[in-house]
Write a protein that holds these residues in place. Structure first.
Motif, PDB file in Angstrom:
ATOM      1  N   GLN A  70       0.847  -1.201   0.090  1.00  0.00           N
ATOM      2  CA  GLN A  70      -0.100  -0.022   0.005  1.00  0.00           C
ATOM      3  C   GLN A  70       0.903   1.357   0.080  1.00  0.00           C
ATOM      4  OE1 GLN A  70      -3.658   0.237  -0.210  1.00  0.00           O
ATOM      5  NE2 GLN A  70      -3.188  -2.099  -0.623  1.00  0.00           N
ATOM      6  N   PRO A  71       0.268   2.328  -0.619  1.00  0.00           N
ATOM      7  CA  PRO A  71       1.393   3.650  -0.765  1.00  0.00           C
ATOM      8  C   PRO A  71       1.561   4.351   0.555  1.00  0.00           C
ATOM      9  CG  PRO A  71      -0.928   4.085  -1.375  1.00  0.00           C
ATOM     10  CD  PRO A  71      -0.888   2.498  -1.321  1.00  0.00           C
ATOM     11  N   PRO A  72       2.839   4.303   1.007  1.00  0.00           N
ATOM     12  CA  PRO A  72       3.246   4.824   2.349  1.00  0.00           C
ATOM     13  C   PRO A  72       2.680   6.452   2.524  1.00  0.00           C
ATOM     14  CG  PRO A  72       5.132   4.495   1.025  1.00  0.00           C
ATOM     15  CD  PRO A  72       3.816   4.185   0.351  1.00  0.00           C
ATOM     16  N   VAL A  73       1.659   7.037   2.157  1.00  0.00           N
ATOM     17  CA  VAL A  73       1.102   8.361   2.396  1.00  0.00           C
ATOM     18  C   VAL A  73       1.483   8.859   3.675  1.00  0.00           C
ATOM     19  CG1 VAL A  73      -0.399   7.881   0.545  1.00  0.00           C
ATOM     20  CG2 VAL A  73      -1.249   7.816   2.988  1.00  0.00           C
ATOM     21  N   LEU A  74       1.869  10.309   3.507  1.00  0.00           N
ATOM     22  CA  LEU A  74       2.334  10.870   4.640  1.00  0.00           C
ATOM     23  C   LEU A  74       1.282  11.307   5.743  1.00  0.00           C
ATOM     24  CD1 LEU A  74       5.039  13.352   3.197  1.00  0.00           C
ATOM     25  CD2 LEU A  74       5.211  11.049   3.908  1.00  0.00           C
ATOM     26  N   ASP A  75       0.107  11.594   5.466  1.00  0.00           N
ATOM     27  CA  ASP A  75      -0.865  11.831   6.382  1.00  0.00           C
ATOM     28  C   ASP A  75      -2.256  10.953   6.047  1.00  0.00           C
ATOM     29  OD1 ASP A  75      -2.749  13.025   8.033  1.00  0.00           O
ATOM     30  OD2 ASP A  75      -2.596  14.747   7.256  1.00  0.00           O
ATOM     31  N   TYR A  76      -2.049   9.560   6.582  1.00  0.00           N
ATOM     32  CA  TYR A  76      -3.243   8.661   6.274  1.00  0.00           C
ATOM     33  C   TYR A  76      -4.486   9.130   7.008  1.00  0.00           C
ATOM     34  CZ  TYR A  76      -5.355   4.077   5.973  1.00  0.00           C
ATOM     35  OH  TYR A  76      -6.276   3.137   5.890  1.00  0.00           O
ATOM     36  N   ALA A  77      -4.224   9.762   8.094  1.00  0.00           N
ATOM     37  CA  ALA A  77      -5.280  10.075   9.085  1.00  0.00           C
ATOM     38  C   ALA A  77      -6.250  11.132   8.427  1.00  0.00           C
ATOM     39  CB  ALA A  77      -5.054  10.540  10.515  1.00  0.00           C
ATOM     40  N   ASP A  78      -5.795  12.119   7.863  1.00  0.00           N
ATOM     41  CA  ASP A  78      -6.421  13.149   7.394  1.00  0.00           C
ATOM     42  C   ASP A  78      -6.610  13.310   5.943  1.00  0.00           C
ATOM     43  OD1 ASP A  78      -6.964  14.749   9.681  1.00  0.00           O
ATOM     44  OD2 ASP A  78      -4.805  15.279   9.787  1.00  0.00           O
ATOM     45  N   CYS A  79      -5.812  12.670   5.118  1.00  0.00           N
ATOM     46  CA  CYS A  79      -5.770  12.435   3.789  1.00  0.00           C
ATOM     47  C   CYS A  79      -6.239  11.134   3.076  1.00  0.00           C
ATOM     48  CB  CYS A  79      -4.488  13.167   2.902  1.00  0.00           C
ATOM     49  SG  CYS A  79      -4.437  14.690   3.590  1.00  0.00           S
ATOM     50  N   GLY A  80      -5.150  10.448   2.433  1.00  0.00           N
ATOM     51  CA  GLY A  80      -5.451   9.013   2.138  1.00  0.00           C
ATOM     52  C   GLY A  80      -5.201   8.786   0.587  1.00  0.00           C
ATOM     53  N   PRO A  81      -5.187   7.655   0.167  1.00  0.00           N
ATOM     54  CA  PRO A  81      -4.744   7.243  -1.248  1.00  0.00           C
ATOM     55  C   PRO A  81      -6.003   7.738  -2.073  1.00  0.00           C
ATOM     56  CG  PRO A  81      -4.717   5.269  -0.023  1.00  0.00           C
ATOM     57  CD  PRO A  81      -5.099   6.497   0.876  1.00  0.00           C
ATOM     58  N   GLY A  82      -5.669   8.424  -3.135  1.00  0.00           N
ATOM     59  CA  GLY A  82      -7.021   9.071  -3.934  1.00  0.00           C
ATOM     60  C   GLY A  82      -6.463   9.441  -5.307  1.00  0.00           C
ATOM     61  N   ASN A  83      -7.295   9.840  -6.219  1.00  0.00           N
ATOM     62  CA  ASN A  83      -6.797  10.438  -7.698  1.00  0.00           C
ATOM     63  C   ASN A  83      -5.764   9.914  -8.226  1.00  0.00           C
ATOM     64  OD1 ASN A  83      -7.355  12.454  -9.264  1.00  0.00           O
ATOM     65  ND2 ASN A  83      -5.768  13.770  -8.207  1.00  0.00           N
ATOM     66  N   PRO A  84      -6.099   8.594  -8.723  1.00  0.00           N
ATOM     67  CA  PRO A  84      -4.911   8.031  -9.423  1.00  0.00           C
ATOM     68  C   PRO A  84      -4.993   8.397 -10.926  1.00  0.00           C
ATOM     69  CG  PRO A  84      -6.789   6.633  -9.339  1.00  0.00           C
ATOM     70  CD  PRO A  84      -7.015   7.905  -8.474  1.00  0.00           C
ATOM     71  N   ILE A  85      -3.601   8.504 -11.401  1.00  0.00           N
ATOM     72  CA  ILE A  85      -3.302   8.969 -12.677  1.00  0.00           C
ATOM     73  C   ILE A  85      -2.467   8.194 -13.502  1.00  0.00           C
ATOM     74  CG2 ILE A  85      -2.637  10.888 -14.294  1.00  0.00           C
ATOM     75  CD1 ILE A  85      -3.339  12.840 -11.863  1.00  0.00           C
ATOM     76  N   LEU A  86      -2.805   7.787 -14.802  1.00  0.00           N
ATOM     77  CA  LEU A  86      -1.876   6.813 -15.419  1.00  0.00           C
ATOM     78  C   LEU A  86      -1.099   7.667 -16.177  1.00  0.00           C
ATOM     79  CD1 LEU A  86      -0.981   3.878 -16.546  1.00  0.00           C
ATOM     80  CD2 LEU A  86      -2.831   4.112 -18.232  1.00  0.00           C
ATOM     81  N   LEU A  87       0.363   7.260 -16.246  1.00  0.00           N
ATOM     82  CA  LEU A  87       1.283   8.138 -16.738  1.00  0.00           C
ATOM     83  C   LEU A  87       1.753   7.346 -18.234  1.00  0.00           C
ATOM     84  CD1 LEU A  87       4.029   9.434 -13.988  1.00  0.00           C
ATOM     85  CD2 LEU A  87       1.887  10.538 -15.046  1.00  0.00           C
ATOM     86  N   THR A  88       2.319   7.899 -19.077  1.00  0.00           N
ATOM     87  CA  THR A  88       2.496   7.422 -20.435  1.00  0.00           C
ATOM     88  C   THR A  88       3.531   6.510 -20.439  1.00  0.00           C
ATOM     89  OG1 THR A  88       3.760   9.103 -21.379  1.00  0.00           O
ATOM     90  CG2 THR A  88       1.471   9.428 -21.567  1.00  0.00           C
ATOM     91  N   ASP A  89       4.252   6.388 -19.243  1.00  0.00           N
ATOM     92  CA  ASP A  89       5.356   5.051 -19.149  1.00  0.00           C
ATOM     93  C   ASP A  89       4.686   4.025 -18.566  1.00  0.00           C
ATOM     94  OD1 ASP A  89       5.070   5.933 -16.540  1.00  0.00           O
ATOM     95  OD2 ASP A  89       7.333   6.373 -16.391  1.00  0.00           O
ATOM     96  N   GLY A  90       3.688   3.736 -18.207  1.00  0.00           N
ATOM     97  CA  GLY A  90       2.814   2.883 -17.522  1.00  0.00           C
ATOM     98  C   GLY A  90       2.802   2.794 -16.071  1.00  0.00           C
ATOM     99  N   THR A  91       3.290   3.913 -15.376  1.00  0.00           N
ATOM    100  CA  THR A  91       3.427   4.118 -14.033  1.00  0.00           C
ATOM    101  C   THR A  91       2.083   4.712 -13.406  1.00  0.00           C
ATOM    102  OG1 THR A  91       4.820   5.802 -13.815  1.00  0.00           O
ATOM    103  CG2 THR A  91       5.782   3.763 -13.704  1.00  0.00           C
ATOM    104  N   VAL A  92       1.815   4.794 -12.331  1.00  0.00           N
ATOM    105  CA  VAL A  92       0.607   5.200 -11.782  1.00  0.00           C
ATOM    106  C   VAL A  92       0.924   6.216 -10.607  1.00  0.00           C
ATOM    107  CG1 VAL A  92      -1.495   4.988 -10.751  1.00  0.00           C
ATOM    108  CG2 VAL A  92      -0.745   3.049 -12.489  1.00  0.00           C
ATOM    109  N   MET A  93       0.581   7.525 -11.082  1.00  0.00           N
ATOM    110  CA  MET A  93       0.686   8.515  -9.862  1.00  0.00           C
ATOM    111  C   MET A  93      -0.780   8.439  -8.928  1.00  0.00           C
ATOM    112  SD  MET A  93       2.042  12.028 -11.866  1.00  0.00           S
ATOM    113  CE  MET A  93       1.721  13.248 -10.305  1.00  0.00           C
ATOM    114  N   VAL A  94      -0.529   8.411  -7.728  1.00  0.00           N
ATOM    115  CA  VAL A  94      -1.555   8.674  -6.850  1.00  0.00           C
ATOM    116  C   VAL A  94      -1.188   9.594  -5.526  1.00  0.00           C
ATOM    117  CG1 VAL A  94      -2.682   7.559  -4.987  1.00  0.00           C
ATOM    118  CG2 VAL A  94      -2.271   6.275  -6.951  1.00  0.00           C
TER     119      VAL A  94
END
Length: 547
Positions: free
Chosen positions: A84-108
């Motif tokens: 799972q992504p080690p996001v910095l503020d899991y309590a107040d924020c959390g993983p969302g808004n995924p974006i596929l880049l053109t090199d096949g990786t995913v920004m979250v």
């Protein structure tokens, strides 16, 4: 998109303590907001006195939230990512808004916070077993929540606006553009005269031009990607842009359903078409059933959320449009882009609707969607539309505590659907298969490539049959661009080349197009197979040699 609201929505799931999470805008902020919008745009002062409510913040999460949710049952189509992504503020924020880049990786995004993360698939192309690395954070002063996003044809990512900034409601006019080659962000000035962008929609048009809406007016603008300046567009818009989504059509036009914000008509059913040639909107007719939430049967305007659900273009040219309804089950409608005719679809079962929430096109042509009861309640229910009926499917992890607006979908190059909900990242493994007529088709490709080299590939349907994924308004995760995947014959290892400067972004097009692709320096040598992928559907492979 969430219409600006000075008071939090009534919520029933106290275990998430949303009431403590919603930030109230001060009276001074409200005065500034309305001072920035003349009566010609915001309507009459009486409308301001009935100012709608804010979209809630992400749910608060305790330190044991991840461990408290069981993995999907054996045989479930859902899989939690191993890492799972080690996001910095899991309590107040959390993983969302995924974006596929053109090199096949995913920004979250750590949604609402400044940190961003990149998911890289493992050596065999598995995203479930992929790994995370931290990307550059958004620039100082900019930490948006509920904003527009798009991947430009040159491979950069733009985000615009935000209903919140640093989790404070402001309907900011800030924006930034991300360069994945440099791992850097750069601020983007708003269009001239815009004091807000907020939780507004955006879309990359057929010719690769990015169009951005202003949440709180009827304004829109086109981005020059070289100068990062804007040109006004979108004249003759019926109402303000708030709450509405934009769907790119095979005609190269853009469809929207009006939400009647600041133009309340209890039974309004108008839709509109944007023509990029004229830069103007015109009516696309009545949706036949009401898709936006007017609360007509349970309190009327003062209780209306004005929400509209996501819309997805299917390979047959129909757009499946979903609705919201505070008073009961949400309606759906089907727009035939070939004939310009609307037909009513089935109502959601029980009291389900999608008052902001995700939908995505599966490779089989079915539409996956996430619904929940009435406006922003729990639990979430997942359904599929096959062109004739709605079918409930097994729930995602944590669905019992989710509301539809928590969710985001992204179509992966594998054909799986990535899912985020502020808590976890998982994938849905859809059944069925695609029609070969929907697949990209390679006409010309190099017979030999070398690691670190740059090449051009030509073909048809490189932009898929649809944008792929949709949200009610303020989350965009379109994948209607070509990816190049090269698999080594000996090892079976999978590599994605970075594509850029595609000649078209037109969906469901049979035109001959091309894109450039940069082979990674790590590409393994030897005989290999190359495919072009769009919206999770691969072309037939061509044999190449990596020197």
């Amino acid at each position: 998109m969430k219409t600006p609201r000075w008071f939090p929505r009534n919520r029933s799931f106290s275990h998430l303590r949303i009431a403590t999470a919603v930030t109230l805008i001060s009276a001074a902020t409200a005065m500034v907001f309305f001072a920035a919008h003349p009566s010609s745009v915001v309507a009459q002062s009486a409308e301001a006195q009935n100012a709608p409510k804010l979209m809630p913040l992400p749910p608060k999460k305790g330190p044991t939230a991840l461990a408290a949710t069981a993995a999907p049952a054996a045989g479930s189509p859902w899989q939690l990512l191993t890492n799972q992504p080690p996001v910095l503020d899991y309590a107040d924020c959390g993983p969302g808004n995924p974006i596929l880049l053109t090199d096949g990786t995913v920004m979250v995004q750590d949604d609402g916070c400044q940190d961003w993360w990149k998911l890289t698939p493992d050596e065999f192309g598995s995203y479930v077993n992929g790994t995370w690395t931290q990307l550059a954070s958004t620039p100082a002063g900019y930490s948006p929540l509920y904003h527009s996003s798009a991947v430009l044809p040159d491979g950069r990512v733009i985000i615009e606006g935000g209903e919140y900034n640093f989790l404070h409601a402001v309907w900011t006019n800030l924006g930034a553009i991300y360069d994945p080659l440099l791992d850097t962000w750069r601020m983007v000035n708003p269009p001239t005269g815009w004091s807000t962008i907020g939780d507004a929609q955006g879309v990359v048009l057929f010719d690769g031009t990015f169009m951005q809406a202003n949440c709180c007016t009827n304004q829109a603008a086109l981005l020059n990607p070289n100068t990062l300046t804007w040109t006004p567009t979108g004249s003759e818009k019926f109402d303000v842009n708030d709450e509405e989504g934009w769907t790119l059509l095979p005609s190269k036009q853009v469809l929207t359903v009006d939400a009647y914000v600041f133009a309340y008509e209890s039974r309004g059913t108008n839709s509109e078409i944007y023509n990029p040639v004229t830069g103007s909107w015109s009516s696309a007719g009545s949706t036949t059933v009401q898709l936006w939430d007017s609360a007509t049967g349970c309190g009327g305007k003062n209780h209306a959320s004005f929400e509209v659900g996501p819309a997805v273009l299917r390979p047959d040219g129909t757009v499946f449009y979903t609705g919201a309804n505070r008073c009961g089950a949400g309606h759906t409608a089907v727009y035939n882009s070939n004939t310009g005719v609307w037909m009513p679809g089935p109502d959601f079962p029980d009291s389900l609707d999608i008052a902001d929430g995700p939908a995505a096109l599966e490779p089989s042509g079915k539409v996956l969607m996430m619904a929940s009861p009435k406006i922003f309640n729990t639990p979430a229910t997942f359904l599929e539309w096959d062109g004739s009926s709605l079918t409930e499917i097994p729930p995602a992890p944590h669905a019992s505590n989710d509301s539809s607006f928590y969710g985001n979908f992204l179509i992966l190059p594998t054909g799986q659907i990535l899912f985020t909900d502020f808590f976890f990242v998982s994938v849905y493994n859809p059944g069925g298969t695609y029609n070969s007529a929907w697949a990209p088709s390679i006409q010309s490709a190099p017979a030999k490539v070398r690691p670190g080299g740059s090449y051009t590939i030509y073909g048809h349907r490189f932009n898929g049959m649809s944008q792929g994924a949709a949200y009610g308004d303020d989350q965009q995760a379109a994948t209607n661009f070509p990816l190049v995947r090269i698999t080594n014959n000996r090892t079976g290892h999978v590599f994605y080349s970075r594509t850029h400067d595609h000649t078209s972004m037109a969906v469901a097009s049979s035109d001959l197009v091309f894109t450039h692709f940069d082979v990674p320096a790590t590409q393994e040598h030897g005989p290999s197979q190359l495919v072009v992928v769009a919206n999770g559907i691969p072309s037939a492979s061509v044999a190449i040699t990596v020197d």
